[in-house]
Write a protein that holds these residues in place. Structure first.
Motif, short mmCIF file in Angstrom:
data_model
loop_
_atom_site.label_atom_id
_atom_site.label_comp_id
_atom_site.label_asym_id
_atom_site.label_seq_id
_atom_site.Cartn_x
_atom_site.Cartn_y
_atom_site.Cartn_z
N TRP A 117 0.83 -1.20 0.00
CA TRP A 117 0.00 0.00 0.00
C TRP A 117 0.87 1.26 0.00
O TRP A 117 0.35 2.37 -0.15
CB TRP A 117 -0.92 -0.01 1.22
CG TRP A 117 -0.18 -0.15 2.52
CD1 TRP A 117 0.13 -1.31 3.16
CD2 TRP A 117 0.36 0.89 3.33
NE1 TRP A 117 0.84 -1.07 4.32
CE2 TRP A 117 0.98 0.28 4.46
CE3 TRP A 117 0.37 2.28 3.23
CZ2 TRP A 117 1.61 1.01 5.44
CZ3 TRP A 117 0.99 3.01 4.22
CH2 TRP A 117 1.61 2.39 5.31
N ILE A 118 2.19 1.10 0.16
CA ILE A 118 3.09 2.26 0.17
C ILE A 118 3.45 2.56 -1.28
O ILE A 118 4.49 2.14 -1.80
CB ILE A 118 4.34 2.01 1.03
CG1 ILE A 118 3.92 1.58 2.45
CG2 ILE A 118 5.19 3.28 1.11
CD1 ILE A 118 5.08 1.21 3.35
N ILE A 150 11.71 2.06 11.19
CA ILE A 150 10.30 2.38 11.36
C ILE A 150 10.13 3.86 11.04
O ILE A 150 11.06 4.65 11.24
CB ILE A 150 9.83 2.05 12.79
CG1 ILE A 150 8.32 2.22 12.94
CG2 ILE A 150 10.57 2.88 13.84
CD1 ILE A 150 7.78 1.69 14.26
N TYR A 151 8.96 4.23 10.52
CA TYR A 151 8.72 5.66 10.27
C TYR A 151 7.28 5.99 10.63
O TYR A 151 6.41 5.10 10.77
CB TYR A 151 9.02 6.03 8.82
CG TYR A 151 7.96 5.63 7.81
CD1 TYR A 151 6.98 6.51 7.39
CD2 TYR A 151 7.95 4.33 7.27
CE1 TYR A 151 6.02 6.13 6.47
CE2 TYR A 151 7.00 3.95 6.34
CZ TYR A 151 6.04 4.86 5.94
OH TYR A 151 5.07 4.48 5.04
N GLY A 152 7.03 7.28 10.81
CA GLY A 152 5.69 7.74 11.13
C GLY A 152 5.64 9.25 11.24
O GLY A 152 6.57 9.95 10.82
N VAL A 153 4.56 9.74 11.82
CA VAL A 153 4.28 11.17 11.88
C VAL A 153 4.20 11.60 13.34
O VAL A 153 3.50 10.97 14.13
CB VAL A 153 2.96 11.49 11.15
CG1 VAL A 153 2.60 12.97 11.28
CG2 VAL A 153 3.05 11.09 9.68
N MET A 158 2.40 13.40 20.37
CA MET A 158 1.78 12.19 19.85
C MET A 158 2.58 11.71 18.65
O MET A 158 3.01 12.51 17.80
CB MET A 158 0.33 12.49 19.43
CG MET A 158 -0.44 11.30 18.93
SD MET A 158 -0.82 10.13 20.24
CE MET A 158 -1.01 8.63 19.27
N PHE A 159 2.78 10.38 18.55
CA PHE A 159 3.45 9.82 17.39
C PHE A 159 2.57 8.74 16.77
O PHE A 159 2.06 7.86 17.47
CB PHE A 159 4.82 9.23 17.74
CG PHE A 159 5.69 8.99 16.54
CD1 PHE A 159 6.48 10.01 16.04
CD2 PHE A 159 5.68 7.76 15.89
CE1 PHE A 159 7.27 9.81 14.90
CE2 PHE A 159 6.47 7.55 14.76
CZ PHE A 159 7.27 8.58 14.27
N PHE A 160 2.44 8.82 15.44
CA PHE A 160 1.60 7.89 14.69
C PHE A 160 2.51 7.02 13.83
O PHE A 160 3.09 7.48 12.84
CB PHE A 160 0.63 8.66 13.79
CG PHE A 160 -0.23 9.64 14.53
CD1 PHE A 160 -1.48 9.27 15.01
CD2 PHE A 160 0.21 10.94 14.77
CE1 PHE A 160 -2.29 10.18 15.69
CE2 PHE A 160 -0.59 11.86 15.45
CZ PHE A 160 -1.85 11.48 15.91
N GLY A 161 2.68 5.76 14.21
CA GLY A 161 3.53 4.85 13.45
C GLY A 161 2.86 4.46 12.14
O GLY A 161 1.64 4.27 12.08
N GLU A 162 3.67 4.35 11.08
CA GLU A 162 3.14 3.99 9.77
C GLU A 162 3.55 2.59 9.34
O GLU A 162 2.72 1.78 8.97
CB GLU A 162 3.58 5.02 8.73
CG GLU A 162 2.67 6.23 8.63
CD GLU A 162 1.27 5.84 8.15
OE1 GLU A 162 1.16 5.11 7.16
OE2 GLU A 162 0.29 6.27 8.77
N SER A 163 4.83 2.30 9.35
CA SER A 163 5.29 0.99 8.90
C SER A 163 6.70 0.75 9.41
O SER A 163 7.42 1.69 9.75
CB SER A 163 5.25 0.90 7.37
OG SER A 163 5.51 -0.41 6.92
#
Length: 248
Positions: A117-118, A150-153, A158-163
């Protein structure tokens, strides 16, 4: 019966539909359309919403219930892996190879998934967020070799993990543990892991009802980001430190 979804307007600052309107099956599907501009993405994350779609499909936006999260201060690696880390020469760093981490995540084989999906559009979008200082990566190196990441926003506290990915066995676990250590040390208590799965649950991921998750996001995302959160003196350390003291 086909699912009828709200279509987002062209204005990237337009509000998303209330999360309570998300479909239960598939869990959390909320809206479609719009774009992947930094303004739209940051607006989505501030409201606990994220994009997830396949190549060739319209952009789909999600807010599942429950949400998979990690208590950053309470994260603990499995004991066998901690023992192996103590003897490793791995090094944890942050924001040294963001684009490489995202690409490695896109190329990582996923059981039960055909493709990724990336998409290139997603890689471009999160690369733009990274250059603006909103998206971050944690890398694990064995010498000069990238073995996990690992990466995210990040927004506020607050941290939102992506993949995440593993180049060798355990690389993603070390990256996740490293991210939790960095966040906990700066007073960021919650890591969003989005959708529940068995692997995340085996690492201590917890199910949080959507209303509770959204309340936490509203509070933490509105808080000032910790100064120097991603500075090298906080994010560059030996992975062996993730194992804790010997005998633990």
């Amino acid at each position: 019966m086909p699912i009828r979804l709200p279509l987002l307007p062209a204005d990237p600052e337009a509000p998303f539909p209330p999360a309570a309107r998300a479909h239960p099956d598939p869990n959390g599907l909320l809206a479609m359309g719009g774009d992947l501009s930094p303004t739209r993405l940051l607006n989505a994350y501030r409201h606990g919403i994220f994009p997830w779609f396949s190549e060739g499909d319209p952009i789909l936006w999600w807010c599942p219930d429950p949400r998979m999260v990690f208590d950053t201060a309470g994260f603990r690696l499995p004991s066998r892996f901690r023992r192996s880390l103590r003897g490793s020469g791995w090094q944890v760093r942050a924001d040294t190879a963001f684009d490489r981490v995202v690409l490695a995540c896109a190329l990582q084989p996923r059981p039960g998934q055909d493709g990724t999906w990336i998409t290139q559009d997603m890689m471009d979008a999160y690369g733009a967020l990274h250059r603006l200082g909103h998206a971050h990566s944690v890398e694990v190196y064995d010498g000069r070799r990238l073995v996990g990441g690992i990466y995210g926003v990040g927004i506020g506290r607050m941290f939102f993990g992506e993949s995440m990915f593993s180049g060798v066995s355990g690389g993603s676990k070390a990256a996740l543990a490293g991210l939790c250590r960095i966040l906990a040390g700066a007073g960021c208590p919650l890591l969003d892991a989005q959708v529940e799965n068995a692997h995340l649950a085996s690492l201590g991921g917890q199910r949080l009802p959507r209303p509770d998750f959204l309340a936490q996001v509203a509070r933490l995302a509105a808080a000032p980001a910790p100064p120097g959160l991603w500075a090298p003196d906080r994010t560059d350390f030996q992975a062996a430190r993730l194992a804790g003291p010997a005998g633990d």
